[in-house]
Design an enzyme around this catalytic site. Structure first.
Site, short mmCIF file in Angstrom:
data_model
loop_
_atom_site.label_atom_id
_atom_site.label_comp_id
_atom_site.label_asym_id
_atom_site.label_seq_id
_atom_site.Cartn_x
_atom_site.Cartn_y
_atom_site.Cartn_z
N GLU A 191 0.82 -1.22 0.00
CA GLU A 191 0.00 0.00 0.00
C GLU A 191 0.86 1.27 0.00
O GLU A 191 0.59 2.22 0.73
CB GLU A 191 -0.95 0.00 1.21
CG GLU A 191 -1.96 -1.14 1.18
CD GLU A 191 -2.98 -1.06 2.30
OE1 GLU A 191 -2.72 -0.36 3.31
OE2 GLU A 191 -4.05 -1.68 2.17
N GLU A 264 -6.86 -7.80 -0.75
CA GLU A 264 -7.53 -7.64 0.55
C GLU A 264 -8.99 -7.27 0.36
O GLU A 264 -9.31 -6.14 -0.01
CB GLU A 264 -6.84 -6.58 1.41
CG GLU A 264 -5.43 -6.95 1.85
CD GLU A 264 -4.83 -5.94 2.83
OE1 GLU A 264 -5.60 -5.14 3.42
OE2 GLU A 264 -3.60 -5.96 3.00
#
Length: 844
Positions: A191, A264
């Protein structure tokens, strides 16, 4: 910049490989498999594959739990397990490695391999994961010139050294797919887009770092593709991936020749102290997954499938010990129903569509604002699958597809694996439900508590060699949550208030919390929050005396920051200390260089508590101090409580309910089960964020003699603490008669005519009683069902269910009015559909 490898480094790495290999279970032989990709999917050994993955983090459970967790994941329809690799767990000190116990990464992966499943290995090395320091070891902060996660030579060197060490360990154990192992994807970074803009100085260091990290990973030649999650500019050949709740609608790969990868899908929102209770329905998760695969999705991962426990001090700042308890497998490793079962049924339905999804041509029919149909079909063949969408959030619809009407509830997707028959709808739950209960153990609660209280240090105990308390993170170096800071000062008699009022103490802090003592007496405490770690506190009624006085501050953290840019520059700790309210309005600033009367104030500092240093939470360490019997009232602040207890009966998971306690840490037989902070309430309520904590069975002694030690910061009494057994022995089914039959029954055109209500006891238990049975329009949820206004013969309904279920591990009943007698008149005749609700109790 390439890492340098000394002979010593290689020997250390190889020794770690040998340790890990020695403890691992021997896997089944696997043939090497080539892993490639195109814009539609991965190819594994030349065959297109759909990956159904779930995150299970090996250090958040125990090795004895791993096999059952992996079995439940496989039985839940997963073919892949995803895990981060935790750098600060494996290298807590530079050059000192840990791959034992729940840090045995190789053993965990080989257990996955034994079950014929794939692995997505997320190396990070920054992982966030609500884990202490985002997985980065603290010692990195002490390296001169260090900037994390940027084009910084020091960080790059140590990051590459670590990544190559893990890669070499995987290669040595033949765990990559091209070696016959289960690892088919690997992730570098995590991320990074969220912080990349913060590093645009000096020639856009963020972008340079991303390119370097990608090339460094590719140069390890692991033989499987690399991914970067939430990284829009992931450079070729690295695949960019999506994190979020609805990636089917918001994500497109940055190149047309890269597959859609969802790293995710959050099964719930992780909690922080003070957060409301979070939930996410099985129906919404199923909707998002079906949507993703209907839009060319090919690799999908639940975050988390099993969250587990943040043992010891592993949780990041302001994060509780329980992690993703609302996942399909709860904190204790039990199936959370209906989430686990509903998603299992979805996986089966999608697998029935696998061939059309991978070889068919997609077309979309937009019917109106809310309704659409997606078809995957290979012309001239029977290969066909269809997805019927109702995107309205509430209203159901009847959608006609190829001459047949399908009832589609609001916010749902109906799946037709042959373009003819419905096998699954994301809103209609045929899976059973369960209710978790906590029961007081009969064997484990004969507690005889003893207490040892920490000595409150003063300037006489701690060398005074500082002008002010130092920054807390750098002082502690992640070796403890606690640091003592002491200072002494003189008050002249004429400066004491003449009106009988008392001075007060003002402290400002950069976080996270502290306890303040005046002349050895606890006078107050304060703390920040996850959103605002900084806080100010004013303690009134300060009972000072003329002459020498002592202020002692126990400064503490609740874990290190786990995210954001410039993590290595984050700070915490005391920022200002003043005595106010003296005569004539005078103030003494205890951090000022000029002392109130003469000279400068000198502070002393000490890392950790005496009980920590002596390890009094262990059997050996507990003998180093004198313990006293606990009285009836509350004890002193900063006390250690000790008791012994028998191992609880049965085989159920074990928990400790911390009633009456406030904040501190817990150990069972010397193993940390986490921080507790029971008096941190959910916003606007009196409900604790977490009051019950997992004790893994493997932490307990087979002999039954267990040592429980609790560090409690606040005045408390442990008399109401109890050890409990955790179960999901209350099992339910709640099925409407319009549902399609279970996907398990589908075999081409051969479909059962009616849906069935089914229940199955866990752990080979049997149905001991039927607690509720109703056909009509019952309401409520598992554990709290209620009769509706339409009830077919209640006595007959119960009798039918008891005959089918009592004494069996599982039972199944068709949702058929003919079983339950004549239909009552009135309300029942006006119902659009009827429901069968069953609740049973399981036991051995």
């Amino acid at each position: 910049m390439a890492a340098t490898w000394s002979c010593c480094s290689i020997l250390v790495i190889l020794s770690m490989m040998m340790i890990s290999s020695a403890t691992a279970v021997a896997p089944r032989p696997h043939k090497p498999q080539n892993v490639t990709y195109d814009g539609r999917s991965l190819f594994i050994n030349g065959r297109r594959e759909l990956l159904f993955s779930g995150s299970i983090h090996y250090p958040r459970s125990t090795p004895d739990m791993w096999p059952a967790l992996l079995d439940k994941a496989r039985h839940g329809g997963l073919n892949t397990i995803d895990t981060y690799v935790f750098w600060n767990l494996h290298e807590p000190e530079k050059g000192k490695f840990n791959f034992k116990g729940n840090a045995d990464l190789v053993k965990f992966i080989k257990l996955i391999q034994e079950r014929g499943m794939y692995v997505i290995l997320r190396l990070g090395p920054f992982i966030q994961a609500e884990w202490n320091h985002g997985g980065l070891p603290y010692w990195l902060r002490d390296i001169p010139g260090m900037y994390f996660r940027t084009y910084n030579e020091a960080f790059k060197m140590h990051m590459e050294e670590y990544v190559r060490m893990i890669v070499e360990m995987m290669k040595e154990n033949k765990l990559f797919a091209n070696q016959g192992g289960p690892i088919v994807l690997a992730q570098i970074e995590n991320e990074y887009n969220q912080v990349q803009r913060a590093y645009r100085h000096n020639g856009n260091e963020g972008l340079k770092y991303v390119k370097w990290a990608a090339q460094m990973a590719v140069d390890t030649h692991i033989g499987v593709p690399w991914i970067m999650c939430k990284q829009k500019d992931a450079p070729d050949p690295v695949i960019n991936a999506c994190n979020g709740r609805h990636c089917g609608d918001v994500f497109t790969p940055n190149k047309p020749y890269k597959p859609r990868v969802w790293t995710e899908n959050w099964t719930v929102q992780f909690r922080e102290y003070g957060d409301d209770h979070h939930s996410r329905s099985a129906e919404d998760i199923a909707f998002s997954i079906a949507r993703f695969f209907s839009k060319d999705g090919s690799v999908f991962n639940y975050y988390m499938y099993h969250g587990g426990t943040n043992f010891g001090r592993s949780a990041a700042a302001f994060k509780p010990a329980a992690y993703y308890d609302e996942a399909p497998l709860d904190e204790y490793g039990m199936t959370k129903e209906p989430k686990w079962g509903h998603l299992r049924d979805l996986h089966r339905a999608l697998n029935l569509c696998k061939k059309p999804l991978l070889v068919g041509k997609p077309t979309i029919q937009k019917l109106n604002q809310f309704h659409e149909i997606t078809i995957y079909e290979k012309p001239g063949t029977p290969i066909c699958a269809a997805f019927l969408f109702n995107n309205h959030t509430r209203k159901a619809a009847t959608i006609n597809f190829r001459g047949k009407d399908f009832y589609v509830p609001g916010h749902s997707i109906t799946i037709l694996p042959d373009c003819k028959n419905e096998v699954f709808n994301t809103y209609n739950i045929l899976a059973q439900h369960s209710h978790r209960t906590f029961t007081r153990s009969k064997l484990a609660n004969n507690h005889k508590w003893e207490v040892y209280s920490e000595t409150i240090p003063t300037s006489a105990h701690v060398k005074s060699n500082m002008t002010a308390p130092p920054e807390l993170f750098s002082f502690l170096k992640d070796t403890s949550d606690y640091a003592w800071f002491t200072v002494s000062f003189d008050i002249n008699p004429e400066d004491m208030p003449k009106d009988g009022s008392l001075p007060y103490l003002f402290i400002s802090s950069g976080g996270h919390g502290l306890l303040a003592f005046s002349n050895g007496e606890c006078i107050g405490s304060g703390h920040g929050t996850s959103e605002h770690a900084e806080f100010d506190m004013t303690i009134r009624g300060l009972n000072l005396k003329a002459g020498k006085n002592e202020i002692s501050i126990l400064d503490y953290v609740t874990g290190l920051t786990d995210s954001g840019s410039y993590m290595e520059r984050r700070s915490a700790g005391v920022g200002g200390v003043m005595i106010k309210g003296l005569a004539n309005g005078n103030t003494v600033g205890l951090l000022e260089e000029k002392r109130y009367l003469r000279g400068g104030f000198r502070w002393g500092g000490r890392v950790g508590l005496e009980g920590e240093k002596m390890k009094i939470y262990t059997r050996k360490g507990s003998k180093k101090v004198s313990w006293e019997k606990v009285g009836r009232g509350v004890g002193r602040a900063l006390s250690w409580y000790k008791t012994k207890f028998m191992s609880p009966e049965g085989r159920e998971p074990v928990a400790i309910r911390m009633t009456g306690m406030k904040k501190g840490m817990m150990w069972v037989n010397g193993k940390g089960i986490g921080r507790h902070w029971v008096d941190f309430k959910v916003n606007g309520t009196e409900e604790p964020t977490q009051s019950v904590f997992h004790i893994p069975r493997s932490f307990l002694n087979p002999s039954g003699d267990n040592l429980l030690v609790i560090l409690e910061e606040q005045p408390s009494n442990p008399k109401d603490i109890q050890i409990e057994l955790v179960d999901r022995n209350t099992v339910c089914s709640f099925v409407h008669d319009y549902f399609a039959p279970a996907v398990q029954t589908w075999k081409g055109e051969q479909v059962l005519s009616k849906p069935h209500a089914s229940v199955k006891c866990p752990n080979k238990k049997k149905i001991a009683s039927v607690e509720f049975a109703s056909f009509g329009n019952p309401s409520g949820s598992c554990g709290s069902f209620q009769l509706g206004k339409c009830n077919f013969d209640p006595a007959l309904t119960r009798a039918v269910v008891e005959k089918a279920c009592l004494g069996k591990e599982s039972c199944k009943l068709p949702v058929d009015p003919a079983l339950f007698g004549a239909s009552p008149r009135g309300v029942c005749s006006a119902l659009p559909f009827k429901t069968l609700a069953i609740q049973v109790k399981c036991s051995f």
